[in-house]
Design a protein around this motif. Structure first.
Motif, PDB file in Angstrom:
ATOM      1  N   SER A 171      13.275 -52.727  47.678  1.00 51.16           N
ATOM      2  CA  SER A 171      13.890 -53.796  48.481  1.00 51.16           C
ATOM      3  C   SER A 171      12.841 -54.620  49.218  1.00 51.16           C
ATOM      4  O   SER A 171      12.927 -55.848  49.279  1.00 51.16           O
ATOM      5  N   MET A 172      11.829 -53.940  49.774  1.00 54.63           N
ATOM      6  CA  MET A 172      10.822 -54.666  50.539  1.00 54.63           C
ATOM      7  C   MET A 172       9.995 -55.572  49.646  1.00 54.63           C
ATOM      8  O   MET A 172       9.721 -56.732  49.991  1.00 54.63           O
ATOM      9  N   LEU A 173       9.590 -55.071  48.486  1.00 61.81           N
ATOM     10  CA  LEU A 173       8.806 -55.895  47.566  1.00 61.81           C
ATOM     11  C   LEU A 173       9.636 -57.044  47.007  1.00 61.81           C
ATOM     12  O   LEU A 173       9.118 -58.151  46.812  1.00 61.81           O
ATOM     13  N   ALA A 174      10.903 -56.792  46.770  1.00 63.89           N
ATOM     14  CA  ALA A 174      11.774 -57.871  46.285  1.00 63.89           C
ATOM     15  C   ALA A 174      11.916 -58.964  47.332  1.00 63.89           C
ATOM     16  O   ALA A 174      11.929 -60.159  47.003  1.00 63.89           O
ATOM     17  N   TRP A 175      12.003 -58.573  48.607  1.00 60.84           N
ATOM     18  CA  TRP A 175      12.106 -59.595  49.655  1.00 60.84           C
ATOM     19  C   TRP A 175      10.863 -60.485  49.674  1.00 60.84           C
ATOM     20  O   TRP A 175      10.976 -61.710  49.803  1.00 60.84           O
ATOM     21  N   VAL A 176       9.690 -59.886  49.562  1.00 64.83           N
ATOM     22  CA  VAL A 176       8.452 -60.681  49.572  1.00 64.83           C
ATOM     23  C   VAL A 176       8.503 -61.734  48.470  1.00 64.83           C
ATOM     24  O   VAL A 176       8.148 -62.900  48.683  1.00 64.83           O
ATOM     25  N   TYR A 177       8.943 -61.336  47.292  1.00 67.14           N
ATOM     26  CA  TYR A 177       9.041 -62.296  46.181  1.00 67.14           C
ATOM     27  C   TYR A 177      10.121 -63.338  46.446  1.00 67.14           C
ATOM     28  O   TYR A 177       9.876 -64.547  46.375  1.00 67.14           O
ATOM     29  N   PHE A 178      11.313 -62.897  46.755  1.00 69.63           N
ATOM     30  CA  PHE A 178      12.438 -63.828  46.904  1.00 69.63           C
ATOM     31  C   PHE A 178      12.272 -64.752  48.105  1.00 69.63           C
ATOM     32  O   PHE A 178      12.811 -65.866  48.110  1.00 69.63           O
ATOM     33  N   ASN A 179      11.542 -64.315  49.119  1.00 67.62           N
ATOM     34  CA  ASN A 179      11.336 -65.172  50.290  1.00 67.62           C
ATOM     35  C   ASN A 179      10.651 -66.484  49.911  1.00 67.62           C
ATOM     36  O   ASN A 179      10.783 -67.485  50.607  1.00 67.62           O
ATOM     37  N   ASP A 180       9.913 -66.477  48.810  1.00 64.89           N
ATOM     38  CA  ASP A 180       9.248 -67.686  48.314  1.00 64.89           C
ATOM     39  C   ASP A 180       9.975 -68.314  47.129  1.00 64.89           C
ATOM     40  O   ASP A 180       9.479 -69.279  46.549  1.00 64.89           O
ATOM     41  N   LYS A 229      13.740 -69.357  46.454  1.00 68.81           N
ATOM     42  CA  LYS A 229      15.164 -69.506  46.779  1.00 68.81           C
ATOM     43  C   LYS A 229      16.024 -69.682  45.536  1.00 68.81           C
ATOM     44  O   LYS A 229      17.117 -69.113  45.436  1.00 68.81           O
ATOM     45  N   VAL A 230      15.545 -70.493  44.590  1.00 72.48           N
ATOM     46  CA  VAL A 230      16.341 -70.735  43.384  1.00 72.48           C
ATOM     47  C   VAL A 230      16.589 -69.426  42.630  1.00 72.48           C
ATOM     48  O   VAL A 230      17.712 -69.140  42.187  1.00 72.48           O
ATOM     49  N   GLU A 231      15.549 -68.612  42.499  1.00 70.84           N
ATOM     50  CA  GLU A 231      15.679 -67.338  41.795  1.00 70.84           C
ATOM     51  C   GLU A 231      16.610 -66.384  42.553  1.00 70.84           C
ATOM     52  O   GLU A 231      17.389 -65.643  41.941  1.00 70.84           O
ATOM     53  N   TRP A 232      16.520 -66.419  43.885  1.00 70.71           N
ATOM     54  CA  TRP A 232      17.410 -65.581  44.700  1.00 70.71           C
ATOM     55  C   TRP A 232      18.865 -65.973  44.486  1.00 70.71           C
ATOM     56  O   TRP A 232      19.728 -65.110  44.252  1.00 70.71           O
ATOM     57  N   LEU A 233      19.156 -67.253  44.545  1.00 70.32           N
ATOM     58  CA  LEU A 233      20.532 -67.710  44.357  1.00 70.32           C
ATOM     59  C   LEU A 233      21.034 -67.369  42.958  1.00 70.32           C
ATOM     60  O   LEU A 233      22.194 -66.973  42.775  1.00 70.32           O
ATOM     61  N   HIS A 234      20.164 -67.504  41.978  1.00 68.60           N
ATOM     62  CA  HIS A 234      20.540 -67.136  40.606  1.00 68.60           C
ATOM     63  C   HIS A 234      20.885 -65.657  40.527  1.00 68.60           C
ATOM     64  O   HIS A 234      21.901 -65.269  39.922  1.00 68.60           O
ATOM     65  N   THR A 235      20.045 -64.817  41.137  1.00 64.31           N
ATOM     66  CA  THR A 235      20.252 -63.372  41.056  1.00 64.31           C
ATOM     67  C   THR A 235      21.537 -62.947  41.736  1.00 64.31           C
ATOM     68  O   THR A 235      22.317 -62.158  41.183  1.00 64.31           O
ATOM     69  N   ILE A 236      21.796 -63.467  42.939  1.00 59.89           N
ATOM     70  CA  ILE A 236      22.997 -63.025  43.647  1.00 59.89           C
ATOM     71  C   ILE A 236      24.269 -63.618  43.046  1.00 59.89           C
ATOM     72  O   ILE A 236      25.349 -63.045  43.181  1.00 59.89           O
ATOM     73  N   ASN A 237      24.138 -64.744  42.349  1.00 59.18           N
ATOM     74  CA  ASN A 237      25.319 -65.367  41.739  1.00 59.18           C
ATOM     75  C   ASN A 237      25.632 -64.806  40.356  1.00 59.18           C
ATOM     76  O   ASN A 237      26.783 -64.851  39.914  1.00 59.18           O
ATOM     77  N   ASP A 244      24.056 -61.668  39.200  1.00 65.76           N
ATOM     78  CA  ASP A 244      23.763 -60.230  39.147  1.00 65.76           C
ATOM     79  C   ASP A 244      22.787 -59.908  38.014  1.00 65.76           C
ATOM     80  O   ASP A 244      22.818 -58.814  37.449  1.00 65.76           O
ATOM     81  N   HIS A 245      21.914 -60.866  37.696  1.00 69.03           N
ATOM     82  CA  HIS A 245      20.919 -60.684  36.640  1.00 69.03           C
ATOM     83  C   HIS A 245      19.531 -61.050  37.164  1.00 69.03           C
ATOM     84  O   HIS A 245      19.385 -61.751  38.155  1.00 69.03           O
ATOM     85  N   ASP A 246      18.515 -60.569  36.435  1.00 71.96           N
ATOM     86  CA  ASP A 246      17.119 -60.979  36.635  1.00 71.96           C
ATOM     87  C   ASP A 246      16.554 -60.590  38.000  1.00 71.96           C
ATOM     88  O   ASP A 246      15.716 -61.303  38.560  1.00 71.96           O
ATOM     89  N   PHE A 247      16.994 -59.449  38.530  1.00 73.35           N
ATOM     90  CA  PHE A 247      16.381 -58.931  39.759  1.00 73.35           C
ATOM     91  C   PHE A 247      14.999 -58.409  39.398  1.00 73.35           C
ATOM     92  O   PHE A 247      14.855 -57.548  38.535  1.00 73.35           O
ATOM     93  N   PRO A 248      13.934 -58.918  40.035  1.00 71.13           N
ATOM     94  CA  PRO A 248      12.576 -58.520  39.645  1.00 71.13           C
ATOM     95  C   PRO A 248      12.284 -57.073  40.022  1.00 71.13           C
ATOM     96  O   PRO A 248      12.591 -56.626  41.118  1.00 71.13           O
TER      97      PRO A 248
END
Length: 233
Positions: A91-100, A102-110, A112-116
């Motif tokens: 979770s912590m490493l994913a936050w570091v990536y997703f914090n930079d 936004k587009v990938e974060w929105l894609h993942t939560i919408n 449920d795919h491509d979580f790094p």
């Protein structure tokens, strides 16, 4: 006395949990409050000072996973606590990536795919920071944790890839671990906390003077003046 039927087995399980909680819960909470201080401090600092505030569910997840591990260990359940510790790293490493991203974060939560995955996120850190790898190496070589790479050990238990990590329970009561086993798991709480602190420190080192005092003091105590100077360059 060993239980003879399912009702007795559940009562035996409950009694073992009650005894474990009475004997160990304060010890567990006190140790985890101390041993997880680095990662808990980081989550507060990042949310307040480094976050772009769209993926902060992951930061809150990290804090929740510390609570989760403490809760499990308070009643002697080591195996689920190991799952919580592994998820804390992810979770912590994913936050570091997703914090930079936004587009990938929105894609993942919408979708449920491509979580790094963890390896992908670590590659991101080493690729997009010229100094990350060298800084992390300095911290790794001065580590206080016994386990150099806690994620690998946690994966061994989660996936049961060696015989000592394979579950072997004769009854519900066997799920409740001994105090020494609980203590060993709390050592991993500290190892995960330091490991994640090292990753975050190496990534955000350009903001060294802005680091929380407890983070700076721990690093200063581990690195000599020469290595500290290299770290801050």
């Amino acid at each position: 006395m060993m239980p003879n039927n399912s009702q007795d087995a559940l009562e035996y399980f409950k009694n073992k949990i009650d005894i474990c909680f009475a004997d160990n819960s304060q010890f567990v909470v006190d140790r985890i409050e101390s041993d997880a201080v680095l990662i808990l401090t980081w989550t507060q600092y990042l949310e307040a000072n480094r976050s772009n505030h769209f993926a902060d569910n992951l930061i809150r997840s990290v804090r929740s996973e510390v609570i989760e591990a403490a809760g499990y260990l308070s009643i002697g359940l080591v195996r689920p606590a190991l799952y919580a510790l592994r998820l804390q790293i992810e979770s912590m490493l994913a936050w570091v990536y997703f914090n930079d991203h936004k587009v990938e974060w929105l894609h993942t939560i919408n979708t449920d795919h491509d979580f790094p995955m963890r390896a992908q996120n670590l590659k991101y850190l080493s690729t997009f920071s010229a100094r990350y790898s060298a800084r992390f190496k300095l911290l790794e070589e001065a580590r206080t944790r016994k386990v150099k790479e806690p994620y690998a050990l946690l994966c061994t238990h989660v996936h049961a890839t060696c015989i000592p990590a394979m579950p072997s329970y004769a009854d519900f009561g066997a799920l409740v671990n001994s105090k020494s086993e609980i203590s060993d798991c709390i050592d991993l709480v500290a190892a995960v906390s330091e490991y994640l602190s090292d990753v975050l420190s190496a990534w955000y080192a350009d903001a060294w003077h802005d680091f929380p005092p407890v983070i700076k003091s721990r690093i200063e105590a581990r690195l000599g003046q020469s290595d500290l100077k290299k770290f801050c360059v």
